[in-house]
Design a protein around this motif. Sequence first.
Motif, short mmCIF file in Angstrom:
data_model
loop_
_atom_site.label_atom_id
_atom_site.label_comp_id
_atom_site.label_asym_id
_atom_site.label_seq_id
_atom_site.Cartn_x
_atom_site.Cartn_y
_atom_site.Cartn_z
N SER A 141 0.83 -1.20 0.00
CA SER A 141 0.00 0.00 0.00
C SER A 141 0.86 1.25 0.00
O SER A 141 2.02 1.22 0.41
CB SER A 141 -0.94 0.02 1.21
N VAL A 142 0.26 2.33 -0.47
CA VAL A 142 0.88 3.65 -0.46
C VAL A 142 -0.17 4.62 0.06
O VAL A 142 -1.29 4.65 -0.45
CB VAL A 142 1.34 4.09 -1.87
N SER A 143 0.19 5.38 1.08
CA SER A 143 -0.72 6.39 1.63
C SER A 143 -0.05 7.76 1.52
O SER A 143 1.12 7.90 1.86
CB SER A 143 -1.04 6.11 3.10
N ILE A 144 -0.82 8.72 1.04
CA ILE A 144 -0.30 10.08 0.88
C ILE A 144 -1.22 11.03 1.64
O ILE A 144 -2.44 11.05 1.39
CB ILE A 144 -0.23 10.47 -0.61
N ASP A 145 -0.65 11.78 2.56
CA ASP A 145 -1.40 12.80 3.29
C ASP A 145 -1.86 13.86 2.29
O ASP A 145 -1.06 14.32 1.48
CB ASP A 145 -0.48 13.41 4.36
N ALA A 172 11.42 8.20 -1.69
CA ALA A 172 12.13 7.97 -0.42
C ALA A 172 11.39 6.94 0.44
O ALA A 172 12.02 6.06 1.04
CB ALA A 172 12.27 9.29 0.34
N ALA A 173 10.06 7.03 0.50
CA ALA A 173 9.29 6.08 1.31
C ALA A 173 9.38 4.67 0.73
O ALA A 173 9.52 3.69 1.48
CB ALA A 173 7.83 6.54 1.41
N VAL A 174 9.31 4.54 -0.59
CA VAL A 174 9.43 3.23 -1.23
C VAL A 174 10.81 2.63 -0.96
O VAL A 174 10.93 1.46 -0.58
CB VAL A 174 9.16 3.32 -2.75
N ASN A 175 11.85 3.43 -1.15
CA ASN A 175 13.20 2.92 -0.91
C ASN A 175 13.39 2.50 0.54
O ASN A 175 14.03 1.48 0.82
CB ASN A 175 14.24 3.96 -1.31
N SER A 176 12.82 3.25 1.46
CA SER A 176 12.90 2.89 2.88
C SER A 176 12.21 1.56 3.15
O SER A 176 12.76 0.69 3.83
CB SER A 176 12.27 4.00 3.73
N ALA A 177 11.00 1.40 2.62
CA ALA A 177 10.26 0.16 2.84
C ALA A 177 10.98 -1.04 2.21
O ALA A 177 11.08 -2.10 2.83
CB ALA A 177 8.84 0.28 2.27
N LEU A 178 11.49 -0.87 1.01
CA LEU A 178 12.19 -1.98 0.34
C LEU A 178 13.47 -2.35 1.07
O LEU A 178 13.80 -3.53 1.20
CB LEU A 178 12.46 -1.65 -1.12
N GLU A 179 14.20 -1.36 1.57
CA GLU A 179 15.42 -1.65 2.33
C GLU A 179 15.08 -2.42 3.60
O GLU A 179 15.74 -3.41 3.94
CB GLU A 179 16.16 -0.36 2.67
N GLN A 180 14.04 -2.00 4.30
CA GLN A 180 13.62 -2.72 5.51
C GLN A 180 13.17 -4.13 5.18
O GLN A 180 13.44 -5.07 5.94
CB GLN A 180 12.48 -1.96 6.19
N SER A 181 12.51 -4.30 4.04
CA SER A 181 12.07 -5.62 3.62
C SER A 181 13.26 -6.53 3.34
O SER A 181 13.27 -7.70 3.72
CB SER A 181 11.19 -5.49 2.38
#
Length: 102
Positions: free
Chosen positions: A50-54, A71-80
Amino acid sequence: MNNPNMLRQIQQMQAKMARVQEELGGLTVTGTAGGGAVTVVANGHQQLQSVSIDPEALEEGPELLADLVLAAVNSALEQSRELAAKQMGQLAAGLGLPPGLL
């Protein structure tokens, strides 16, 4: 490979690896950017869920929004990837294999 014990160990290892891979699909991580303006959830297979945008982030303009999403996608993928490496590392340790072998 005539050793029945070795064959059994290999089969057990394959079963455990399959189980870990399946479990990774059910685990999620969250990446954020812009102080939570953009939130991305990914599973342990590095698939975005999912992607949520304020709505306020939409007012900042397309370039900034694109940077925040990236930046958010890269952060999530790195954590994954880190999650997957940790799970596989635990499997390797349980099998008595040296780190990094799986």
